[in-house]
Design a protein around this motif. Sequence first.
Motif, PDB file in Angstrom:
ATOM      1  N   ILE A  57       0.867  -1.168   0.000  1.00 40.64           N
ATOM      2  CA  ILE A  57       0.000   0.000   0.000  1.00 40.64           C
ATOM      3  C   ILE A  57       0.906   1.220   0.000  1.00 40.64           C
ATOM      4  CG2 ILE A  57      -1.871   1.152   1.218  1.00 40.64           C
ATOM      5  CD1 ILE A  57      -1.930  -1.485   2.965  1.00 40.64           C
ATOM      6  N   ASP A  58       0.639   2.187  -0.847  1.00 43.98           N
ATOM      7  CA  ASP A  58       1.477   3.381  -0.844  1.00 43.98           C
ATOM      8  C   ASP A  58       0.929   4.390   0.168  1.00 43.98           C
ATOM      9  OD1 ASP A  58       3.591   4.929  -1.418  1.00 43.98           O
ATOM     10  OD2 ASP A  58       2.943   5.506  -3.429  1.00 43.98           O
ATOM     11  N   TYR A  59       1.746   5.421   0.382  1.00 41.04           N
ATOM     12  CA  TYR A  59       1.377   6.488   1.311  1.00 41.04           C
ATOM     13  C   TYR A  59       0.079   7.144   0.867  1.00 41.04           C
ATOM     14  CZ  TYR A  59       1.738  10.854   3.949  1.00 41.04           C
ATOM     15  OH  TYR A  59       1.491  11.915   4.777  1.00 41.04           O
ATOM     16  N   ASP A  60      -0.857   7.219   1.783  1.00 46.65           N
ATOM     17  CA  ASP A  60      -2.154   7.792   1.440  1.00 46.65           C
ATOM     18  C   ASP A  60      -2.651   8.562   2.670  1.00 46.65           C
ATOM     19  OD1 ASP A  60      -4.754   8.413   0.890  1.00 46.65           O
ATOM     20  OD2 ASP A  60      -5.435   6.338   0.642  1.00 46.65           O
ATOM     21  N   PHE A  61      -2.569   9.890   2.591  1.00 48.35           N
ATOM     22  CA  PHE A  61      -2.882  10.669   3.795  1.00 48.35           C
ATOM     23  C   PHE A  61      -4.324  10.490   4.240  1.00 48.35           C
ATOM     24  CE2 PHE A  61      -3.831  13.778   0.408  1.00 48.35           C
ATOM     25  CZ  PHE A  61      -5.056  14.270   0.832  1.00 48.35           C
ATOM     26  N   ARG A  62      -5.224  10.254   3.277  1.00 48.35           N
ATOM     27  CA  ARG A  62      -6.640  10.100   3.659  1.00 48.35           C
ATOM     28  C   ARG A  62      -6.828   8.852   4.521  1.00 48.35           C
ATOM     29  NH1 ARG A  62      -6.802  11.902  -1.569  1.00 48.35           N
ATOM     30  NH2 ARG A  62      -7.659  13.997  -1.769  1.00 48.35           N
ATOM     31  N   ARG A  63      -6.136   7.805   4.120  1.00 48.85           N
ATOM     32  CA  ARG A  63      -6.225   6.561   4.875  1.00 48.85           C
ATOM     33  C   ARG A  63      -5.659   6.755   6.285  1.00 48.85           C
ATOM     34  NH1 ARG A  63      -2.927   2.283   5.756  1.00 48.85           N
ATOM     35  NH2 ARG A  63      -1.245   3.110   4.479  1.00 48.85           N
ATOM     36  N   LEU A  64      -4.531   7.474   6.374  1.00 45.15           N
ATOM     37  CA  LEU A  64      -3.902   7.670   7.692  1.00 45.15           C
ATOM     38  C   LEU A  64      -4.779   8.522   8.600  1.00 45.15           C
ATOM     39  CD1 LEU A  64      -0.114   8.163   6.887  1.00 45.15           C
ATOM     40  CD2 LEU A  64      -1.460   6.079   7.089  1.00 45.15           C
ATOM     41  N   GLU A  65      -5.394   9.545   8.034  1.00 44.85           N
ATOM     42  CA  GLU A  65      -6.245  10.406   8.862  1.00 44.85           C
ATOM     43  C   GLU A  65      -7.427   9.611   9.408  1.00 44.85           C
ATOM     44  OE1 GLU A  65      -7.201  14.102   6.861  1.00 44.85           O
ATOM     45  OE2 GLU A  65      -5.085  14.501   6.436  1.00 44.85           O
ATOM     46  N   ALA A  66      -8.036   8.810   8.525  1.00 42.06           N
ATOM     47  CA  ALA A  66      -9.197   8.018   8.953  1.00 42.06           C
ATOM     48  C   ALA A  66      -8.791   6.958   9.974  1.00 42.06           C
ATOM     49  CB  ALA A  66      -9.842   7.356   7.738  1.00 42.06           C
ATOM     50  N   LYS A  67      -7.564   6.469   9.836  1.00 41.23           N
ATOM     51  CA  LYS A  67      -7.100   5.381  10.702  1.00 41.23           C
ATOM     52  C   LYS A  67      -6.777   5.875  12.115  1.00 41.23           C
ATOM     53  CE  LYS A  67      -3.125   2.196  10.833  1.00 41.23           C
ATOM     54  NZ  LYS A  67      -1.925   1.792  10.038  1.00 41.23           N
ATOM     55  N   TRP A  68      -6.139   7.031  12.217  1.00 38.06           N
ATOM     56  CA  TRP A  68      -5.606   7.417  13.522  1.00 38.06           C
ATOM     57  C   TRP A  68      -6.509   8.310  14.368  1.00 38.06           C
ATOM     58  CZ3 TRP A  68      -2.400   4.343  15.525  1.00 38.06           C
ATOM     59  CH2 TRP A  68      -1.519   3.617  14.708  1.00 38.06           C
ATOM     60  N   LEU A  69      -7.377   9.080  13.730  1.00 38.50           N
ATOM     61  CA  LEU A  69      -8.246   9.959  14.529  1.00 38.50           C
ATOM     62  C   LEU A  69      -9.026   9.200  15.595  1.00 38.50           C
ATOM     63  CD1 LEU A  69      -9.868  12.885  12.522  1.00 38.50           C
ATOM     64  CD2 LEU A  69      -8.478  12.956  14.600  1.00 38.50           C
ATOM     65  N   PRO A  70      -9.691   8.086  15.225  1.00 39.53           N
ATOM     66  CA  PRO A  70     -10.445   7.363  16.265  1.00 39.53           C
ATOM     67  C   PRO A  70      -9.550   6.803  17.364  1.00 39.53           C
ATOM     68  CG  PRO A  70     -10.963   6.549  14.049  1.00 39.53           C
ATOM     69  CD  PRO A  70      -9.823   7.490  13.891  1.00 39.53           C
ATOM     70  N   VAL A  71      -8.325   6.434  16.989  1.00 35.72           N
ATOM     71  CA  VAL A  71      -7.403   5.903  17.995  1.00 35.72           C
ATOM     72  C   VAL A  71      -7.065   6.985  19.016  1.00 35.72           C
ATOM     73  CG1 VAL A  71      -5.113   4.901  18.378  1.00 35.72           C
ATOM     74  CG2 VAL A  71      -6.458   4.235  16.347  1.00 35.72           C
ATOM     75  N   TRP A  72      -6.769   8.157  18.505  1.00 40.05           N
ATOM     76  CA  TRP A  72      -6.418   9.255  19.414  1.00 40.05           C
ATOM     77  C   TRP A  72      -7.614   9.684  20.257  1.00 40.05           C
ATOM     78  CZ3 TRP A  72      -3.761  12.228  14.857  1.00 40.05           C
ATOM     79  CH2 TRP A  72      -2.523  11.629  14.576  1.00 40.05           C
ATOM     80  N   ASP A  73      -8.792   9.675  19.652  1.00 38.75           N
ATOM     81  CA  ASP A  73      -9.995  10.007  20.425  1.00 38.75           C
ATOM     82  C   ASP A  73     -10.094   9.091  21.631  1.00 38.75           C
ATOM     83  OD1 ASP A  73     -10.743  11.976  18.682  1.00 38.75           O
ATOM     84  OD2 ASP A  73     -12.222  10.762  17.602  1.00 38.75           O
TER      85      ASP A  73
END
Length: 846
Positions: free
Chosen positions: A10-26
């Motif tokens: 999978i290549d770098y994809d900022f949209r995927r990273l944003e969706a992935k980490w926001l709930p974790v940080w919440d």
Amino acid sequence: MTAERDDDRIDYDFRRLEAKWLPVWDELQPFDTSDDADERPRKYVLDMFPYPSGDLHMGHAEQYALGDAVARFWRHRGFNVLHPIGWDSFGLPAENAAIKRGGDPATWTYENIAQQRESMRRYAASFDWSRVIHTSDPEYYKWNQWLFLEMYKKGLAYRKESLVNWDPVDQTVLANEQVLADGTSERSGALVVKKKLTQWFLRITDYADRLLEDLDKLEGRWPHKVLTMQRNWIGRSYGADVDFVIEGRDEPVTVYTTRPDTLFGATFMVVAPDSDLAAELVSTASAETQARFADYLAQVQKTSAIDRQNADREKTGFFLERYGVNPMNGERLPIWTSDYVLADYGHGAIMAVPAHDQRDLDFARAFDLPVRVVIDVTQAEEPPVDADGRPLAFDEVDPAATGEATAGDGVLINSGPLDGKPKAEAIAAAIELLGERGTGRAAKNYRLRDWLISRQRYWGTPIPVMYDEDGAEVLVPEADLPVRLPDGEGLDLKPKGSSPLGAATEWKTTTTPDGRPAVRDTDTMDTFVDSSWYFLRFLSPNDSTQAFDPAAAKRWAPVDQYIGGIEHAILHLLYARFITKVLHDLGHLEFDEPFDALMNQGMVVLDGAKMSKSKGNFVKLGDELDQYGVDAVRTTMLFASPPEEDVDWADVSVAGSGKFLARAWRVAQDVAAPVGVDFADGDVELRRAVARFFDEVPKLCEGFKLNVVVAKLMELTNVTRKAIDSGVGPADPAVREAAEAIAMVLDLFAPYTAEDMWQALGHEATVAHAVWPTPDAALLVEETVTAIVQINGKVRDRLEVPPSIADDELEALALEADGTKRAVGDKQIVKVITKAPKFVNIVVKG
RNA sequence: GCCGGUGUGGCGGAAUGGCAGACGCGGCGCACUCAAAAUGCGCUGUCCGCGAGGGCGUGCGGGUUCGAGUCCCGCCACCGGCACCA
């Protein structure tokens, strides 16, 4: 990147990273600071809180990128960092929006707050979300009212009638600080006019000396520019108050002058036309003069600040048919009135010394009044000279002839006992003489005026005062706070020159604590009151018993690092300093300066101009975030320039930042050494690069050179890439060490990318909590260093030498170097300067 | 007028008195590709020179120093604050 890699990764994809980490940080809430037992050293990093006018814009993006990098930096250094956020949510835009669209200012405000809050969450700002405050909440503004009562009881809040600044567009009064130099309102842009009104003031002038002198304590920690602006604004001057007996008046009139040494040169007096004194003095004048005065006063009151401040304006005024007596020499001085004298500075009256004051000279020449020279400037230590440097003769600098007042240094003449003294000495002697005669004394004056806090608008803190049937002020008892705003729905909020609260009859009607009928004050407080102490509320945001918890204040305050725009250089920062000193004096705080260090970030501009929707040069933050991602925008903001400089969005490449982030991210994907591997087994060259990185980066961060930190990240990413592709290979432990270093520092700028790298490297979230390692001192010592060899200051050769080389060894090597031989030729060596192991300079002649 | 700040390639900007231009953008070239995008690699202050190499270069003019973008003096330009504040 190779084709195979595209196929199976999978290549770098900022949209995927944003969706992935926001709930974790919440879920993690990594920036919560509620544990009082936390033993790490503390830092309070505060970003100026926003006004909720619509969604976040590019300016916010810059500010919060910077503040967040600073907060994250201190966490990575092992500090327990308090980084709160709230909203400065009272104020006119909400009210104006409500008038325009109908509805309630509260609705508009809290909808905007919800939107901004969501945007900040997406922006990955590392706030402690458990401490959010809104100044428009009754639980907050109750304490504005408490503060007001405290100040009232100390005589620091008072009501008086005076000429105040009136904004005809917003239909409210303004503080002096809210009127720009061109006489317009800093908020509405309208030309401000003067109006005589009874209003509430806070006695900031009582604190003028401390506000001025304590700026010295902030030297080096606040931007020099802000300190200068505050010093200018306070505008302290030293001089003397001099009493002039007025013929036909019992009381003498006192004037303030910075030049008591020139008293013998006074040839007339001038009083401000809009002062009470002028009205009194003219009352004995001829009917013709009285009529003229009435006309003139009307004219002056119509004149806008913008015109009145124009020093090139023709001098106007006339004789009031009264005389004063010069206390120095008994001379009779005609008293004039003119609008170049201000009613609200000094005593509203001056002694005019036309020879040595340009304004007085202009006036004297306009009305043919005498000019008497009492200072011989040709005898000054640095006498005036003409264009060729020839000293000017006495009659060449005669103000009456040249029209130029001589305000500089010189020696007193025509001044009786002061004759022969230089200016500085004469000032002291004059004050002493006045003192002996009881007709004057040393005095100081300030440009700063008391802070007018009444506003004739709805969406603000009600002033906790009522008036009984006799109109006497009665304080609302502390137990009855807060005085809540009545519901804005259904209230006519249209500006009409008096507060909308005046129409809230039921709200307004009340009774005094002892049961007598009363009406509430219908004005609301300047919103700068709200923001003058909000940094304290963050320390105990839910405390219903006090404005702030002193124990928490002791733990966290003052703010270690404050971050915000230069536009608050005077307004907010001066008020917050004032209120902090007041709270200190009232015994609520141990410190008396609120912000230990201040950083002003620059603006985001486009094509060299301030962004403006109406001019069409506008970049929407949301569009940038959608196209390039949060991390790329944040990184771009901080890489573009040092944070205090403006960023021109036309000059930057957000796509370039995105490319770098992808590069860094791919490095982490390629690491093949297992997590926990002993870095000591890694490639020494790469390890040295990592050690240097961790040695340099903290110093750069402390100096706010975040643009250089990004550059260092790019360098380390580049050498790590090379090590993977064409060096020691992906399995070398040093490659892992480098990748982890990149992730830990990249977290300042690109939290999503850094977090995902951290995970790819086999670590648990969150990288924000990873404390940066201290580099191994042994790795910071180079095996060889490059010594440069200069001939007459020009580089002619380079030598690889051990760092321990002695001066004479290095010198010998340098003299034998090819470059040296070529450059020296048959010239004679005069001198050799050697600083082992870095350089040798060979000085030659011929 | 007073006070403060800033001047470095085409651009954003680096540089404890010691290799000016790190890092990036843009540009040029190359690899991969049918092609393009993406990615990777190289070059990129300027002038002279085929080259080796050399001259010039941090707003301008001086100075200190073995050595100055950096320190000192004097200018210029731009930006900001204050300004009829006695």
